[in-house]
Design a protein around this motif. Sequence first.
Motif, PDB file in Angstrom:
ATOM      1  N   GLN A 183       0.931  -1.058  -0.234  1.00 45.31           N
ATOM      2  CA  GLN A 183       0.038   0.095  -0.059  1.00 45.31           C
ATOM      3  C   GLN A 183       0.912   1.269  -0.128  1.00 45.31           C
ATOM      4  O   GLN A 183       0.549   2.322  -0.667  1.00 45.31           O
ATOM      5  N   GLY A 184       1.920   1.018   0.645  1.00 51.53           N
ATOM      6  CA  GLY A 184       3.018   2.292   0.453  1.00 51.53           C
ATOM      7  C   GLY A 184       3.362   2.806  -0.769  1.00 51.53           C
ATOM      8  O   GLY A 184       3.570   3.944  -1.131  1.00 51.53           O
ATOM      9  N   ARG A 185       3.862   1.493  -1.390  1.00 51.14           N
ATOM     10  CA  ARG A 185       4.306   1.797  -2.670  1.00 51.14           C
ATOM     11  C   ARG A 185       3.093   2.222  -3.559  1.00 51.14           C
ATOM     12  O   ARG A 185       3.547   3.097  -4.573  1.00 51.14           O
ATOM     13  N   LEU A 186       1.793   1.505  -3.647  1.00 52.45           N
ATOM     14  CA  LEU A 186       0.884   2.099  -4.296  1.00 52.45           C
ATOM     15  C   LEU A 186       0.554   3.678  -4.099  1.00 52.45           C
ATOM     16  O   LEU A 186       0.327   4.143  -4.960  1.00 52.45           O
ATOM     17  N   ARG A 187       0.779   3.995  -2.595  1.00 50.50           N
ATOM     18  CA  ARG A 187       0.390   5.637  -2.452  1.00 50.50           C
ATOM     19  C   ARG A 187       1.354   6.384  -3.115  1.00 50.50           C
ATOM     20  O   ARG A 187       1.019   7.515  -3.735  1.00 50.50           O
ATOM     21  N   ARG A 188       2.825   5.998  -3.117  1.00 51.96           N
ATOM     22  CA  ARG A 188       3.631   6.928  -3.870  1.00 51.96           C
ATOM     23  C   ARG A 188       3.700   6.869  -5.361  1.00 51.96           C
ATOM     24  O   ARG A 188       3.555   8.080  -6.059  1.00 51.96           O
ATOM     25  N   MET A 189       2.964   5.807  -5.946  1.00 53.17           N
ATOM     26  CA  MET A 189       2.542   5.951  -7.438  1.00 53.17           C
ATOM     27  C   MET A 189       1.619   6.785  -7.666  1.00 53.17           C
ATOM     28  O   MET A 189       1.287   7.413  -8.550  1.00 53.17           O
ATOM     29  N   ILE A 190       0.391   6.819  -6.853  1.00 50.52           N
ATOM     30  CA  ILE A 190      -0.693   7.665  -6.844  1.00 50.52           C
ATOM     31  C   ILE A 190      -0.260   9.087  -6.759  1.00 50.52           C
ATOM     32  O   ILE A 190      -0.881   9.967  -7.593  1.00 50.52           O
ATOM     33  N   GLU A 191       0.512   9.310  -5.806  1.00 47.71           N
ATOM     34  CA  GLU A 191       0.962  10.611  -5.549  1.00 47.71           C
ATOM     35  C   GLU A 191       1.686  11.289  -6.820  1.00 47.71           C
ATOM     36  O   GLU A 191       1.492  12.497  -6.957  1.00 47.71           O
ATOM     37  N   ASP A 192       2.355  10.597  -7.606  1.00 47.18           N
ATOM     38  CA  ASP A 192       2.954  10.966  -8.682  1.00 47.18           C
ATOM     39  C   ASP A 192       2.053  11.540  -9.910  1.00 47.18           C
ATOM     40  O   ASP A 192       2.493  11.858 -10.898  1.00 47.18           O
ATOM     41  N   LEU A 193       0.838  10.741  -9.640  1.00 49.96           N
ATOM     42  CA  LEU A 193      -0.180  11.146 -10.822  1.00 49.96           C
ATOM     43  C   LEU A 193      -0.310  12.711 -11.283  1.00 49.96           C
ATOM     44  O   LEU A 193      -0.473  13.099 -12.391  1.00 49.96           O
ATOM     45  N   LYS A 194      -0.319  13.366 -10.077  1.00 46.43           N
ATOM     46  CA  LYS A 194      -0.674  14.915 -10.296  1.00 46.43           C
ATOM     47  C   LYS A 194      -1.815  15.242 -11.113  1.00 46.43           C
ATOM     48  O   LYS A 194      -1.680  15.924 -11.953  1.00 46.43           O
ATOM     49  N   SER A 195      -2.840  14.574 -10.725  1.00 48.27           N
ATOM     50  CA  SER A 195      -4.216  14.687 -11.526  1.00 48.27           C
ATOM     51  C   SER A 195      -5.377  14.964 -10.677  1.00 48.27           C
ATOM     52  O   SER A 195      -5.211  14.325  -9.437  1.00 48.27           O
ATOM     53  N   ASP A 196      -6.523  15.213 -11.018  1.00 42.66           N
ATOM     54  CA  ASP A 196      -7.853  15.215 -10.311  1.00 42.66           C
ATOM     55  C   ASP A 196      -8.149  13.714  -9.991  1.00 42.66           C
ATOM     56  O   ASP A 196      -8.417  13.167  -9.040  1.00 42.66           O
ATOM     57  N   ALA A 197      -7.869  12.821 -10.874  1.00 38.97           N
ATOM     58  CA  ALA A 197      -8.058  11.357 -10.783  1.00 38.97           C
ATOM     59  C   ALA A 197      -7.156  10.826  -9.698  1.00 38.97           C
ATOM     60  O   ALA A 197      -7.651  10.029  -8.860  1.00 38.97           O
ATOM     61  N   GLY A 198      -6.170  11.335  -9.804  1.00 37.40           N
ATOM     62  CA  GLY A 198      -5.007  10.858  -8.775  1.00 37.40           C
ATOM     63  C   GLY A 198      -5.410  11.301  -7.380  1.00 37.40           C
ATOM     64  O   GLY A 198      -5.175  10.372  -6.324  1.00 37.40           O
ATOM     65  N   ARG A 199      -5.954  12.483  -7.199  1.00 41.24           N
ATOM     66  CA  ARG A 199      -6.371  12.853  -5.882  1.00 41.24           C
ATOM     67  C   ARG A 199      -7.463  12.169  -5.433  1.00 41.24           C
ATOM     68  O   ARG A 199      -7.487  11.770  -4.134  1.00 41.24           O
ATOM     69  N   LYS A 200      -8.582  11.869  -6.064  1.00 35.54           N
ATOM     70  CA  LYS A 200      -9.459  11.014  -5.769  1.00 35.54           C
ATOM     71  C   LYS A 200      -9.107   9.407  -5.297  1.00 35.54           C
ATOM     72  O   LYS A 200      -9.663   9.044  -4.324  1.00 35.54           O
ATOM     73  N   LEU A 201      -8.240   9.116  -6.287  1.00 31.42           N
ATOM     74  CA  LEU A 201      -7.674   7.799  -5.794  1.00 31.42           C
ATOM     75  C   LEU A 201      -6.876   7.741  -4.761  1.00 31.42           C
ATOM     76  O   LEU A 201      -7.056   6.809  -3.873  1.00 31.42           O
ATOM     77  N   LEU A 202      -6.130   8.855  -4.430  1.00 27.22           N
ATOM     78  CA  LEU A 202      -5.519   8.989  -3.156  1.00 27.22           C
ATOM     79  C   LEU A 202      -6.288   8.958  -1.975  1.00 27.22           C
ATOM     80  O   LEU A 202      -6.061   8.348  -0.829  1.00 27.22           O
ATOM     81  N   GLU A 203      -7.432   9.777  -2.262  1.00 29.10           N
ATOM     82  CA  GLU A 203      -8.594   9.828  -0.916  1.00 29.10           C
ATOM     83  C   GLU A 203      -9.085   8.497  -0.575  1.00 29.10           C
ATOM     84  O   GLU A 203      -9.212   7.949   0.548  1.00 29.10           O
ATOM     85  N   LEU A 204      -9.399   7.778  -1.817  1.00 27.02           N
ATOM     86  CA  LEU A 204      -9.907   6.330  -1.395  1.00 27.02           C
ATOM     87  C   LEU A 204      -8.857   5.377  -0.931  1.00 27.02           C
ATOM     88  O   LEU A 204      -9.048   4.486   0.024  1.00 27.02           O
ATOM     89  N   HIS A 205      -7.581   5.692  -1.184  1.00 24.37           N
ATOM     90  CA  HIS A 205      -6.490   4.674  -0.859  1.00 24.37           C
ATOM     91  C   HIS A 205      -6.206   5.094   0.725  1.00 24.37           C
ATOM     92  O   HIS A 205      -5.912   4.125   1.241  1.00 24.37           O
ATOM     93  N   ARG A 206      -6.427   6.259   1.122  1.00 28.27           N
ATOM     94  CA  ARG A 206      -6.249   6.488   2.421  1.00 28.27           C
ATOM     95  C   ARG A 206      -7.289   5.822   3.235  1.00 28.27           C
ATOM     96  O   ARG A 206      -7.082   5.463   4.434  1.00 28.27           O
TER      97      ARG A 206
END
Length: 547
Positions: A183-206
């Motif tokens: 999950q930590g590795r996945l979070r780092r990948m999502i944080e690198d997306l830098k987009s609206d979809a990435g922010r939504k994914l990051l919220e769900l991931h948290r």
Amino acid sequence: MDFDREKIVAAFLAESEEGLERTEQHLIAAETDPGNLELLDEMFRVAHTIKGNASALDFPQLAGFAHVIEDLLEALRKQELAISRDVISLLLHGVDALRALVPAAAEGNDRLSPSHEELKKAIASYASGLETPVAAALSSEQVSSPRAVPGSAPPGARNRTLRVDTDKLDRMLNLSGEIAIAQGRLRRMIEDLKSDAGRKLLELHRETEILQKILQEQVMDVRLVPVGPLFQQFARSVRDISQSHNKLARLQVVGADVEVDTRVLEHLKDPLLHMIRNAVDHGIEPPRVRHTMGKPPCGSLTLTAFHKAGNILIQLSDDGAGFNRQRILAKARALELLPEGEKISDQELFNLVFKAGFSTAEQVTDLSGRGVGMDVVRRNIELLRGNIEIQSTEGKGTTITLRLPLTLAIIDGFSVVANNETYVIPLETISECVELPADQISSEAVGVLSLRGEPLPYVRLREVFGKPERRPERENVVVVHREGGYAGIAVETLLGECQAIIKPLNRLFRDVPGVSGSTILDDGRVALILDVSTLLREVISGQARAV
């Protein structure tokens, strides 16, 4: 109706094990409280149950042995016989024998050895009112201390408990740790997306991470077991050891319901037994000596457990003679551990007893004199990532405190970088972090820093674990607790707090001093977990040898 004998025998083994554990505790209590009939009633019920179950399972020899114990307990219940030290000793050895006979019968060996036959005759003779020499009926085969039962369920709770192999719990916790790393590795990948979809994914991931952390905490809670069953076992050891050395001593347990990881508990038996043997042999005085000092003839040992600051603290206290400072000093100088005339604090002096080969006993006995006891204690406690402290007042007694982590599977750590490698320092050992003055940055393995006017020795981690190609422009010192004070570990970069899943070391690294384990970082790389006490001791002793 199907009859699954294997399951019934397994249930018989579990029930007998718990019953015998309670019986042993009740016997020791009855010796000091002979008028408590409830204790006798409970012990009688256990013997009666074992006899009945053994008969139903066609174990006639086991049933016959349990029957004579039942007869003796019945005579005590009816007050036809008085409770005495001899009868308690006889029944305790009967419990030891049943601990061997029950599993043997379950494996198809329902036979009594010659020593068990002698013991059975002695118990039957005593129950019939014939006085027989108890010592003659007891051989060394029966006098061994019983083994610990770390996970025994309390009476009345069997219908709410489930026996699970600890290896399965280890795999569950290991898997939950692997999920956290992924999950930590996945979070780092999502944080690198830098987009609206990435922010939504990051919220769900948290949200997913929160659920995973709750699951991990539940798995860790399942691994916790009370210290009571292990502590109560030592009451028998104290009684047997003190009697064999013509002393009187009793053990009191405080905090029996305090829980700790089952793996920690498994590794506590040997250190605690060494400490108790030393307390009885070196600390508790003979009754005549205690009387002249105004103490009760029976010595008191107290084993206490409690939680403090995320750790479990275990204290063994006694009201014996305490540490003899002059004798320890003389022995230390004789072994050339301390120069003549050098002043030393009490804590530093007491720490000398943990040196291999150190003993103040004037003669070798079955308990002491070889200098291997307390050295083993410290080594085992440090393997558990714990530490040990001694407080003693001569003539009044000693308290030994063990500070241990609640679990060996997960550690709250602090990540640092030295020579481009990441290391994890256990968070509970850290006091503070300071920046090293620029004029002290060097390639020396050790140094001394002035911290608020006090000298602080430190080791340079990059020099300990390799030779760096260049000197860093900046260094920080992590101030850690050590025996008798503080010390520092110099590193290049401070990364901050982390929760590390402890992984075992490869065989190539197991003998490397100062390393207790490894963990996998969020980026998939491996970081070593430092054993602070061993690291500092090895580096400092190495420098002393070089000088």
